[in-house]
Design a protein around this motif. Structure first.
Motif, PDB file in Angstrom:
ATOM      1  N   ALA A  91       0.827  -1.205   0.000  1.00 31.51           N
ATOM      2  CA  ALA A  91       0.000   0.000   0.000  1.00 31.51           C
ATOM      3  C   ALA A  91       0.864   1.259   0.000  1.00 31.51           C
ATOM      4  CB  ALA A  91      -0.925  -0.012   1.219  1.00 31.51           C
ATOM      5  N   PHE A  92       1.904   1.269   0.843  1.00 34.32           N
ATOM      6  CA  PHE A  92       2.772   2.449   0.902  1.00 34.32           C
ATOM      7  C   PHE A  92       3.495   2.672  -0.429  1.00 34.32           C
ATOM      8  CE2 PHE A  92       6.964   4.325   1.487  1.00 34.32           C
ATOM      9  CZ  PHE A  92       6.645   5.524   2.098  1.00 34.32           C
ATOM     10  N   LEU A  93       4.086   1.610  -0.968  1.00 37.38           N
ATOM     11  CA  LEU A  93       4.851   1.747  -2.208  1.00 37.38           C
ATOM     12  C   LEU A  93       3.943   2.108  -3.387  1.00 37.38           C
ATOM     13  CD1 LEU A  93       7.407  -1.194  -1.884  1.00 37.38           C
ATOM     14  CD2 LEU A  93       7.778   1.251  -1.473  1.00 37.38           C
ATOM     15  N   LEU A  94       2.719   1.596  -3.380  1.00 36.45           N
ATOM     16  CA  LEU A  94       1.779   1.944  -4.445  1.00 36.45           C
ATOM     17  C   LEU A  94       1.452   3.431  -4.395  1.00 36.45           C
ATOM     18  CD1 LEU A  94      -0.095   0.866  -6.733  1.00 36.45           C
ATOM     19  CD2 LEU A  94      -1.880   0.671  -4.996  1.00 36.45           C
ATOM     20  N   GLY A  95       1.146   3.927  -3.195  1.00 39.16           N
ATOM     21  CA  GLY A  95       0.850   5.350  -3.063  1.00 39.16           C
ATOM     22  C   GLY A  95       2.046   6.225  -3.382  1.00 39.16           C
ATOM     23  N   PHE A  96       3.221   5.825  -2.892  1.00 42.99           N
ATOM     24  CA  PHE A  96       4.442   6.598  -3.140  1.00 42.99           C
ATOM     25  C   PHE A  96       4.789   6.603  -4.625  1.00 42.99           C
ATOM     26  CE2 PHE A  96       8.966   7.257  -3.521  1.00 42.99           C
ATOM     27  CZ  PHE A  96       9.241   8.238  -2.578  1.00 42.99           C
ATOM     28  N   GLY A  97       4.781   5.428  -5.245  1.00 40.74           N
ATOM     29  CA  GLY A  97       5.200   5.316  -6.641  1.00 40.74           C
ATOM     30  C   GLY A  97       4.263   6.020  -7.607  1.00 40.74           C
ATOM     31  N   THR A  98       2.960   5.859  -7.414  1.00 41.91           N
ATOM     32  CA  THR A  98       2.017   6.503  -8.326  1.00 41.91           C
ATOM     33  C   THR A  98       2.051   8.021  -8.188  1.00 41.91           C
ATOM     34  OG1 THR A  98       0.257   6.174  -6.679  1.00 41.91           O
ATOM     35  CG2 THR A  98       0.436   4.545  -8.429  1.00 41.91           C
ATOM     36  N   PHE A 142       5.493  10.688  -0.081  1.00 39.04           N
ATOM     37  CA  PHE A 142       5.539   9.998   1.215  1.00 39.04           C
ATOM     38  C   PHE A 142       4.196  10.128   1.937  1.00 39.04           C
ATOM     39  CE2 PHE A 142       6.387   9.650   5.740  1.00 39.04           C
ATOM     40  CZ  PHE A 142       7.213   8.538   5.809  1.00 39.04           C
ATOM     41  N   SER A 143       3.601  11.294   1.863  1.00 38.05           N
ATOM     42  CA  SER A 143       2.324  11.508   2.544  1.00 38.05           C
ATOM     43  C   SER A 143       1.224  10.643   1.943  1.00 38.05           C
ATOM     44  CB  SER A 143       1.922  12.985   2.473  1.00 38.05           C
ATOM     45  OG  SER A 143       1.541  13.351   1.158  1.00 38.05           O
ATOM     46  N   VAL A 144       1.236  10.489   0.623  1.00 38.31           N
ATOM     47  CA  VAL A 144       0.219   9.651  -0.016  1.00 38.31           C
ATOM     48  C   VAL A 144       0.447   8.182   0.328  1.00 38.31           C
ATOM     49  CG1 VAL A 144      -0.738   8.885  -2.221  1.00 38.31           C
ATOM     50  CG2 VAL A 144      -0.194  11.298  -1.870  1.00 38.31           C
ATOM     51  N   GLY A 145       1.716   7.759   0.353  1.00 35.58           N
ATOM     52  CA  GLY A 145       2.010   6.393   0.770  1.00 35.58           C
ATOM     53  C   GLY A 145       1.491   6.119   2.175  1.00 35.58           C
ATOM     54  N   PHE A 146       1.725   7.064   3.081  1.00 40.31           N
ATOM     55  CA  PHE A 146       1.217   6.935   4.447  1.00 40.31           C
ATOM     56  C   PHE A 146      -0.309   6.904   4.463  1.00 40.31           C
ATOM     57  CE2 PHE A 146      -0.464   9.103   8.220  1.00 40.31           C
ATOM     58  CZ  PHE A 146       0.030   8.294   9.231  1.00 40.31           C
TER      59      PHE A 146
END
Length: 246
Positions: A91-98, A142-146
């Motif tokens: 979930a974190f990496l998906l949010g961070f990467g996108t 980072f904030s979106v990943g969180f």
């Protein structure tokens, strides 16, 4: 490509043109009727519109063929595996990467860095502007990943979404009173640009996929809401960034 696939592509292209038609009509009306001026270099404009329609068509077509299915299938697989740790990492990496890949965020960060340099808040050098823009992009990512991690945890635990959203916006209002004035507008805009063409489809697929496979969860009630977290958290993180970066 099969006949069925070609037909689907033409249908998607027609849909993209219909989506862009209101914009075309508004621009044409103001250019011809209000400003009463001919279109400058109309051949280039027509070619550009064709490219936009084709690009939007291929993008949407690609989402439906590849990204939506893989997002849902990975959510199903991780949920069935029962590993909360790897689900949170995904979930974190998906949010961070996108978010890092969002063109809108890149544009806003570059513009913010240029304005900050012209306003004397950072040195008027290319290196300083690049560092500021990259820092802003990483902070938002980072904030979106969180936020996606928090949203996934909400789905797993069944927490009511309205309590988290209300608490988050209360924090945003409180931070707005103490954050530097120059960063507030950027922070609010950052919450909007993160929920764009790349982030939304994959994050939505993740939420719906999880709520579908987890027993006791309703995809309509629990599957949606991750985008709300993704638009809320950058406001908080960017205001913090503004307090410590300059």
């Amino acid at each position: 490509m099969s006949v069925k696939g070609f037909t689907a592509l033409l249908t998607a292209m027609l849909g993209s043109f219909k989506d862009l038609l209101p914009i075309i009509l508004v621009i044409g009306f103001f250019q011809v009727v209000v400003l009463q001026q001919p279109l400058p270099d109309w051949i280039s404009i027509v070619i550009g519109l064709v490219l936009v329609v084709m690009g939007l068509t291929f993008f949407v077509f690609g989402l439906e063929m590849g990204l939506f299915p893989i997002g849902e299938s990975m959510a199903h697989a991780l949920a069935k595996k029962g590993s909360v740790f790897w689900l949170m990492v995904f979930a974190f990496l998906l949010g961070f990467g996108t978010t890092i890949a969002e063109p809108a965020l890149t544009a806003v960060a570059a513009e913010a860095a240029e304005v900050a340099a012209e306003g004397g808040m950072i040195p008027l050098t290319e290196e300083a502007q690049s560092s500021y823009a990259n820092g802003l992009r990483l902070t938002v990512a980072f904030s979106v990943g969180f936020a996606i991690m928090l949203g996934v945890l909400r789905i797993l635990k069944g927490w009511p979404i309205h309590r988290i959203i209300i608490g988050g916006y209360m924090l945003v209002v409180a931070m707005t009173m103490v954050a530097p004035r120059y960063i507030i507008g950027i922070a609010y805009d950052s919450g909007g640009v993160t929920t764009s063409t790349i982030t939304v489809p994959l994050v939505t697929a993740l939420g719906v996929g999880l709520a579908t496979v987890i027993k006791g969860r309703n995809p309509m009630i629990d599957g949606f809401g991750l985008i709300a977290f993704a638009s809320l958290s950058p406001m908080i993180f960017v205001m913090v960034y503004g307090m410590v970066a300059v």
